[in-house]
Design a protein around this motif. Structure first.
Motif, PDB file in Angstrom:
ATOM      1  N   LEU A 134      12.864 102.143  64.652  1.00 43.78           N
ATOM      2  CA  LEU A 134      12.089 101.928  65.874  1.00 43.78           C
ATOM      3  C   LEU A 134      12.951 101.117  66.835  1.00 43.78           C
ATOM      4  CD1 LEU A 134       9.136 102.191  67.089  1.00 43.78           C
ATOM      5  CD2 LEU A 134       8.717  99.914  66.125  1.00 43.78           C
ATOM      6  N   PRO A 135      13.177 101.608  68.050  1.00 40.20           N
ATOM      7  CA  PRO A 135      14.029 100.834  68.975  1.00 40.20           C
ATOM      8  C   PRO A 135      13.388  99.504  69.351  1.00 40.20           C
ATOM      9  CG  PRO A 135      12.984 102.682  70.107  1.00 40.20           C
ATOM     10  CD  PRO A 135      12.700 102.863  68.648  1.00 40.20           C
ATOM     11  N   ALA A 136      14.220  98.489  69.489  1.00 43.14           N
ATOM     12  CA  ALA A 136      13.754  97.182  69.951  1.00 43.14           C
ATOM     13  C   ALA A 136      13.835  97.159  71.474  1.00 43.14           C
ATOM     14  CB  ALA A 136      14.601  96.070  69.353  1.00 43.14           C
ATOM     15  N   VAL A 137      12.711  96.956  72.122  1.00 42.09           N
ATOM     16  CA  VAL A 137      12.636  96.942  73.580  1.00 42.09           C
ATOM     17  C   VAL A 137      12.883  95.514  74.057  1.00 42.09           C
ATOM     18  CG1 VAL A 137      11.175  97.386  75.597  1.00 42.09           C
ATOM     19  CG2 VAL A 137      10.973  98.834  73.546  1.00 42.09           C
ATOM     20  N   THR A 138      13.921  95.302  74.860  1.00 41.83           N
ATOM     21  CA  THR A 138      14.241  93.955  75.340  1.00 41.83           C
ATOM     22  C   THR A 138      13.378  93.584  76.538  1.00 41.83           C
ATOM     23  OG1 THR A 138      16.070  94.846  76.661  1.00 41.83           O
ATOM     24  CG2 THR A 138      16.600  93.980  74.480  1.00 41.83           C
ATOM     25  N   VAL A 139      12.878  92.353  76.526  1.00 34.34           N
ATOM     26  CA  VAL A 139      11.942  91.871  77.539  1.00 34.34           C
ATOM     27  C   VAL A 139      12.414  90.497  78.034  1.00 34.34           C
ATOM     28  CG1 VAL A 139       9.542  91.255  78.026  1.00 34.34           C
ATOM     29  CG2 VAL A 139      10.044  93.073  76.374  1.00 34.34           C
ATOM     30  N   PRO A 140      12.984  90.407  79.241  1.00 37.55           N
ATOM     31  CA  PRO A 140      13.427  89.108  79.761  1.00 37.55           C
ATOM     32  C   PRO A 140      12.305  88.068  79.858  1.00 37.55           C
ATOM     33  CG  PRO A 140      14.423  90.880  81.019  1.00 37.55           C
ATOM     34  CD  PRO A 140      13.417  91.520  80.113  1.00 37.55           C
ATOM     35  N   ALA A 141      11.067  88.515  80.054  1.00 33.23           N
ATOM     36  CA  ALA A 141       9.941  87.574  80.158  1.00 33.23           C
ATOM     37  C   ALA A 141       9.713  86.799  78.871  1.00 33.23           C
ATOM     38  CB  ALA A 141       8.657  88.326  80.537  1.00 33.23           C
ATOM     39  N   LEU A 142      10.274  87.265  77.760  1.00 33.12           N
ATOM     40  CA  LEU A 142      10.102  86.599  76.473  1.00 33.12           C
ATOM     41  C   LEU A 142      11.195  85.571  76.186  1.00 33.12           C
ATOM     42  CD1 LEU A 142       9.008  89.647  74.282  1.00 33.12           C
ATOM     43  CD2 LEU A 142       7.565  87.757  75.069  1.00 33.12           C
ATOM     44  N   ARG A 143      12.026  85.265  77.196  1.00 33.01           N
ATOM     45  CA  ARG A 143      13.060  84.246  77.018  1.00 33.01           C
ATOM     46  C   ARG A 143      12.452  82.861  76.796  1.00 33.01           C
ATOM     47  NH1 ARG A 143      18.290  84.793  80.937  1.00 33.01           N
ATOM     48  NH2 ARG A 143      18.981  86.869  80.258  1.00 33.01           N
ATOM     49  N   GLU A 144      13.272  82.015  76.183  1.00 37.56           N
ATOM     50  CA  GLU A 144      12.914  80.603  76.007  1.00 37.56           C
ATOM     51  C   GLU A 144      12.798  79.928  77.378  1.00 37.56           C
ATOM     52  OE1 GLU A 144      11.416  78.184  74.737  1.00 37.56           O
ATOM     53  OE2 GLU A 144      12.556  77.962  72.873  1.00 37.56           O
ATOM     54  N   LEU A 145      12.165  78.774  77.414  1.00 40.20           N
ATOM     55  CA  LEU A 145      12.143  77.935  78.606  1.00 40.20           C
ATOM     56  C   LEU A 145      13.572  77.637  79.050  1.00 40.20           C
ATOM     57  CD1 LEU A 145      10.077  76.087  80.324  1.00 40.20           C
ATOM     58  CD2 LEU A 145      10.952  74.233  78.907  1.00 40.20           C
ATOM     59  N   SER A 146      13.828  77.730  80.343  1.00 34.53           N
ATOM     60  CA  SER A 146      15.143  77.365  80.862  1.00 34.53           C
ATOM     61  C   SER A 146      15.233  75.847  81.024  1.00 34.53           C
ATOM     62  CB  SER A 146      15.403  78.042  82.211  1.00 34.53           C
ATOM     63  OG  SER A 146      16.574  77.514  82.793  1.00 34.53           O
ATOM     64  N   PHE A 147      16.242  75.255  80.404  1.00 34.24           N
ATOM     65  CA  PHE A 147      16.466  73.816  80.519  1.00 34.24           C
ATOM     66  C   PHE A 147      17.497  73.478  81.590  1.00 34.24           C
ATOM     67  CE2 PHE A 147      15.030  74.509  76.121  1.00 34.24           C
ATOM     68  CZ  PHE A 147      13.881  73.736  76.141  1.00 34.24           C
ATOM     69  N   GLY A 148      17.944  74.493  82.341  1.00 38.22           N
ATOM     70  CA  GLY A 148      18.826  74.255  83.473  1.00 38.22           C
ATOM     71  C   GLY A 148      20.076  73.464  83.094  1.00 38.22           C
ATOM     72  N   GLU A 149      20.314  72.372  83.829  1.00 39.28           N
ATOM     73  CA  GLU A 149      21.521  71.566  83.626  1.00 39.28           C
ATOM     74  C   GLU A 149      21.520  70.823  82.288  1.00 39.28           C
ATOM     75  OE1 GLU A 149      21.984  68.994  86.989  1.00 39.28           O
ATOM     76  OE2 GLU A 149      21.959  70.640  88.431  1.00 39.28           O
ATOM     77  N   TRP A 150      20.389  70.795  81.605  1.00 36.34           N
ATOM     78  CA  TRP A 150      20.316  70.095  80.324  1.00 36.34           C
ATOM     79  C   TRP A 150      20.640  70.998  79.141  1.00 36.34           C
ATOM     80  CZ3 TRP A 150      14.955  67.461  81.471  1.00 36.34           C
ATOM     81  CH2 TRP A 150      15.138  66.455  82.446  1.00 36.34           C
ATOM     82  N   GLU A 151      20.877  72.264  79.373  1.00 33.71           N
ATOM     83  CA  GLU A 151      21.153  73.157  78.257  1.00 33.71           C
ATOM     84  C   GLU A 151      22.441  72.750  77.539  1.00 33.71           C
ATOM     85  OE1 GLU A 151      20.565  77.305  78.791  1.00 33.71           O
ATOM     86  OE2 GLU A 151      18.570  76.998  79.620  1.00 33.71           O
ATOM     87  N   LEU A 152      22.397  72.897  76.227  1.00 33.94           N
ATOM     88  CA  LEU A 152      23.486  72.577  75.302  1.00 33.94           C
ATOM     89  C   LEU A 152      23.690  71.074  75.131  1.00 33.94           C
ATOM     90  CD1 LEU A 152      26.101  75.322  76.283  1.00 33.94           C
ATOM     91  CD2 LEU A 152      24.166  75.463  74.695  1.00 33.94           C
ATOM     92  N   LEU A 153      22.780  70.260  75.680  1.00 39.76           N
ATOM     93  CA  LEU A 153      22.817  68.814  75.466  1.00 39.76           C
ATOM     94  C   LEU A 153      21.787  68.419  74.405  1.00 39.76           C
ATOM     95  CD1 LEU A 153      22.949  67.523  79.173  1.00 39.76           C
ATOM     96  CD2 LEU A 153      24.882  67.910  77.612  1.00 39.76           C
TER      97      LEU A 153
END
Length: 199
Positions: A73-92
């Motif tokens: 069954l193909p996996a349908v990608t959905v950008p709306a299901l992304r994690e919360l964006s942490f902006g400048e704090w990402e990877l910290l």
């Protein structure tokens, strides 16, 4: 109608307790093992879902791959299901954020629903995109009570659905148990609300 929510397997960034958000990193070896073990379990109890959806970020796509292969069954990608964006704090880490931007970070921790990280998004914004997608799914034409959907996404998205849809209280977001990496939970749609059931 049943919804099986899957949290992606672990990444190296998760292991380091860093905020990942929209940063696109792969699963590490343990995360791949988690994905394989979970897929074996789900393939054993779910014959064939109506659809398999996944966040378009790599860690979710990789978690969905063994499920997609097993069900053919193909996996349908959905950008709306992304994690919360942490902006400048990402990877910290939390400590790094507090050292660099403690005043703004404190405001966000106190009110994540309205406040947001610099160049990131608030819980309200996450909720709006997730709610719109989920409403469209649940109101889809031709669906039956026996349909099952599998949704591979992130901890923040699942926690939002638990608070806003199951408990119908978005302010309870931080009180939700959530899911560990590579785990799944079942929700049942009764036509009015989502009910969380044992899987």
């Amino acid at each position: 109608m049943r919804l099986i929510w899957v949290r992606h397997g672990e990444t190296e960034i998760n292991r380091q307790s860093r905020y990942l958000g929209h940063s696109d990193v792969p699963l590490h070896e343990h995360g791949k093992t988690q994905a394989l073990e979970l897929s074996a379990r789900l393939l054993n109890i779910i014959e064939l879902p109506k659809a398999l959806y996944t966040s378009d970020l790599l860690r979710c796509v990789q978690t969905a791959e063994p499920l997609s292969a097993g069900w053919q069954l193909p996996a349908v990608t959905v950008p709306a299901l992304r994690e919360l964006s942490f902006g400048e704090w990402e990877l910290l880490t939390y400590d790094e954020i507090m050292q660099r931007d403690s005043e703004r970070a404190t405001r966000w921790y106190d009110d994540p629903y309205r406040q947001c990280p610099p160049q990131g998004e608030s819980l309200e914004a996450l909720g709006q995109r997730v709610d719109q997608w989920l409403n469209d799914l649940l109101q889809g034409a031709g669906l039956s009570e026996s349909d099952t959907f599998v949704i591979v996404t992130h901890g923040g998205v699942i926690r939002w659905v638990q608070a806003a849809w199951v408990h119908q209280d978005p302010s309870a977001y931080w009180k939700m148990d959530g899911l560990k990496h590579g785990e799944a939970l079942l929700m049942r749609w009764d036509g009015q609300r989502l009910i969380q059931d044992p899987l």
